[in-house]
Motif scaffolding. Structure first.
Motif, mmCIF file in Angstrom:
data_model
loop_
_atom_site.group_PDB
_atom_site.id
_atom_site.type_symbol
_atom_site.label_atom_id
_atom_site.label_comp_id
_atom_site.label_asym_id
_atom_site.label_seq_id
_atom_site.Cartn_x
_atom_site.Cartn_y
_atom_site.Cartn_z
ATOM 1 N N GLN A 159 -47.604 14.706 38.013
ATOM 2 C CA GLN A 159 -47.588 14.149 39.370
ATOM 3 C C GLN A 159 -47.303 15.210 40.439
ATOM 4 O O GLN A 159 -47.708 15.072 41.587
ATOM 5 N N GLN A 160 -46.610 16.273 40.015
ATOM 6 C CA GLN A 160 -46.334 17.342 40.980
ATOM 7 C C GLN A 160 -47.626 17.956 41.508
ATOM 8 O O GLN A 160 -47.677 18.448 42.625
ATOM 9 N N LEU A 161 -48.666 17.926 40.687
ATOM 10 C CA LEU A 161 -49.948 18.498 41.108
ATOM 11 C C LEU A 161 -50.612 17.631 42.166
ATOM 12 O O LEU A 161 -51.382 18.116 42.996
ATOM 13 N N HIS A 162 -50.331 16.351 42.107
ATOM 14 C CA HIS A 162 -50.958 15.415 43.048
ATOM 15 C C HIS A 162 -50.162 15.284 44.339
ATOM 16 O O HIS A 162 -50.713 14.931 45.362
ATOM 17 N N HIS A 163 -48.875 15.562 44.244
ATOM 18 C CA HIS A 163 -48.015 15.283 45.396
ATOM 19 C C HIS A 163 -47.639 16.506 46.207
ATOM 20 O O HIS A 163 -46.830 16.422 47.114
ATOM 21 N N SER A 164 -48.212 17.655 45.827
ATOM 22 C CA SER A 164 -48.032 18.834 46.683
ATOM 23 C C SER A 164 -49.363 19.580 46.738
ATOM 24 O O SER A 164 -50.154 19.511 45.795
ATOM 25 N N PRO A 165 -49.627 20.260 47.847
ATOM 26 C CA PRO A 165 -50.946 20.875 48.003
ATOM 27 C C PRO A 165 -51.169 22.090 47.107
ATOM 28 O O PRO A 165 -52.310 22.390 46.750
ATOM 29 N N ALA A 166 -50.092 22.777 46.701
ATOM 30 C CA ALA A 166 -50.231 24.042 45.963
ATOM 31 C C ALA A 166 -48.881 24.399 45.355
ATOM 32 O O ALA A 166 -47.888 23.717 45.594
ATOM 33 N N GLY A 167 -48.865 25.471 44.549
ATOM 34 C CA GLY A 167 -47.577 26.049 44.172
ATOM 35 C C GLY A 167 -47.151 25.877 42.725
ATOM 36 O O GLY A 167 -46.167 26.471 42.299
ATOM 37 N N HIS A 168 -47.878 25.053 41.943
ATOM 38 C CA HIS A 168 -47.456 24.823 40.558
ATOM 39 C C HIS A 168 -48.464 25.379 39.560
ATOM 40 O O HIS A 168 -49.650 25.508 39.866
ATOM 41 N N ILE A 169 -47.959 25.645 38.355
ATOM 42 C CA ILE A 169 -48.830 26.053 37.254
ATOM 43 C C ILE A 169 -48.732 24.981 36.179
ATOM 44 O O ILE A 169 -47.627 24.563 35.797
ATOM 45 N N TRP A 170 -49.891 24.533 35.713
ATOM 46 C CA TRP A 170 -49.939 23.491 34.684
ATOM 47 C C TRP A 170 -50.611 24.060 33.447
ATOM 48 O O TRP A 170 -51.769 24.465 33.492
ATOM 49 N N LEU A 171 -49.846 24.139 32.356
ATOM 50 C CA LEU A 171 -50.419 24.598 31.088
ATOM 51 C C LEU A 171 -50.914 23.361 30.356
ATOM 52 O O LEU A 171 -50.110 22.581 29.826
ATOM 53 N N ALA A 172 -52.216 23.173 30.379
ATOM 54 C CA ALA A 172 -52.789 21.917 29.883
ATOM 55 C C ALA A 172 -52.968 21.969 28.370
ATOM 56 O O ALA A 172 -53.288 23.019 27.805
ATOM 57 N N ASP A 173 -52.774 20.830 27.765
ATOM 58 C CA ASP A 173 -52.957 20.709 26.321
ATOM 59 C C ASP A 173 -54.430 20.379 26.064
ATOM 60 O O ASP A 173 -54.805 19.225 25.919
ATOM 61 N N THR A 174 -55.251 21.413 26.039
ATOM 62 C CA THR A 174 -56.702 21.218 25.930
ATOM 63 C C THR A 174 -57.196 21.693 24.561
ATOM 64 O O THR A 174 -56.541 22.512 23.906
ATOM 65 N N PRO A 175 -58.366 21.195 24.116
ATOM 66 C CA PRO A 175 -58.857 21.605 22.799
ATOM 67 C C PRO A 175 -59.177 23.095 22.751
ATOM 68 O O PRO A 175 -59.580 23.683 23.764
ATOM 69 N N LEU A 176 -58.983 23.672 21.569
ATOM 70 C CA LEU A 176 -59.250 25.103 21.376
ATOM 71 C C LEU A 176 -60.707 25.290 20.958
ATOM 72 O O LEU A 176 -61.126 24.753 19.931
ATOM 73 N N LEU A 177 -61.461 26.013 21.739
ATOM 74 C CA LEU A 177 -62.854 26.312 21.375
ATOM 75 C C LEU A 177 -63.043 27.814 21.361
ATOM 76 O O LEU A 177 -62.928 28.477 22.400
#
Ligand code: ATP
Length: 214
Positions: A159-177
């Motif tokens: 939610q921090q990504l949606h509620h502020s315009p900038a400033g955060h880093i999100w390490l996403a749990d995405t599939p490894l290709l």
């Protein structure tokens, strides 16, 4: 506040499933409605793409024809000189205003080399960084200083990504290709099939114009 909007920059020589699938998963996890692909102009001192700018865009068009999540912004290719990411983000900020939550998507390999980017310390004042996993790359930053910088900016809630315009880093749990454009170009030159590494429509285009042939 308006919806989080994200860009994904790359050379895309060619675009492949290592780009598309992690970003599709990221979009679902984070709640992105749109991801804009931003093909780069490569600086003259770096190895040039094999495909022309127009061919790289055409491959993006083929790849996203049945993927409504994506659109394409060709602004960096329209300039005579390569653009710094930070300058493109400044232009987008000016267009979209200071309140728009903005994400810039990168792979883990790009996060590790971020300190080499022009004005990298300004990036987080302009956007969030949304990082996709990539196999074969360290999960720790190379120096304690960079690790500290990362830790200080990590978002602990999406939610921090949606509620502020900038400033955060999100390490996403995405599939490894384990796919790279380099490997695809090499396989093509060696006459080895690339089925399953990139969309059929992109392979069809590559065949039709005779790209990546020795
Ligand atoms: P090349 O092999 O030509 O260097 P590439 O496959 O690494 O190309 P780029 O167009 O340079 O692709 O990458 C654009 C962005 O996509 C970068 O942020 C990179 O980290 C990310 N990316 C590329 N391939 C993957 C992958 N397999 N998994 C996760 N992220 C990736």
């Amino acid at each position: 506040m308006s919806k989080l909007y994200a860009l994904f920059g790359g050379t895309f020589d060619p675009i492949h499933y290592g780009h598309l699938r992690p970003v599709e998963a990221l979009a679902q996890k984070v709640g992105l409605k749109k991801v804009t692909l931003l093909p780069n102009n490569v600086p003259p001192h770096r190895p040039q793409p094999e495909a022309s700018a127009q061919q790289r865009v055409e491959m993006l068009r083929c790849a996203i024809a049945d993927r409504p999540l994506f659109d394409i912004d060709t602004r960096e290719l329209e300039r005579a000189t390569p653009s710094w990411t930070v300058a493109t983000l400044e232009a987008l900020r000016a267009e979209r205003g200071t309140e728009q939550p903005l994400g810039f998507i990168i792979g883990q390999d790009s996060l590790l080399t971020l300190a080499k980017w022009h004005r990298w310390q300004d990036l987080l004042s302009l956007c969030h960084l949304l990082v996709c996993k990539r196999p074969g790359y360290a999960t720790q930053m190379e120096t304690p200083e960079m690790q500290q910088w990362l830790d200080e900016h990590l978002a602990d809630d999406v939610q921090q990504l949606h509620h502020s315009p900038a400033g955060h880093i999100w390490l996403a749990d995405t599939p490894l290709l384990d796919i790279s454009a380099t490997e695809i170009r090499q396989r093509r030159h060696a006459g080895i099939s690339c089925a399953d590494l990139l969309p059929d429509a992109v392979i069809g285009y590559i065949d039709s114009v005779g790209l990546y042939r020795s």
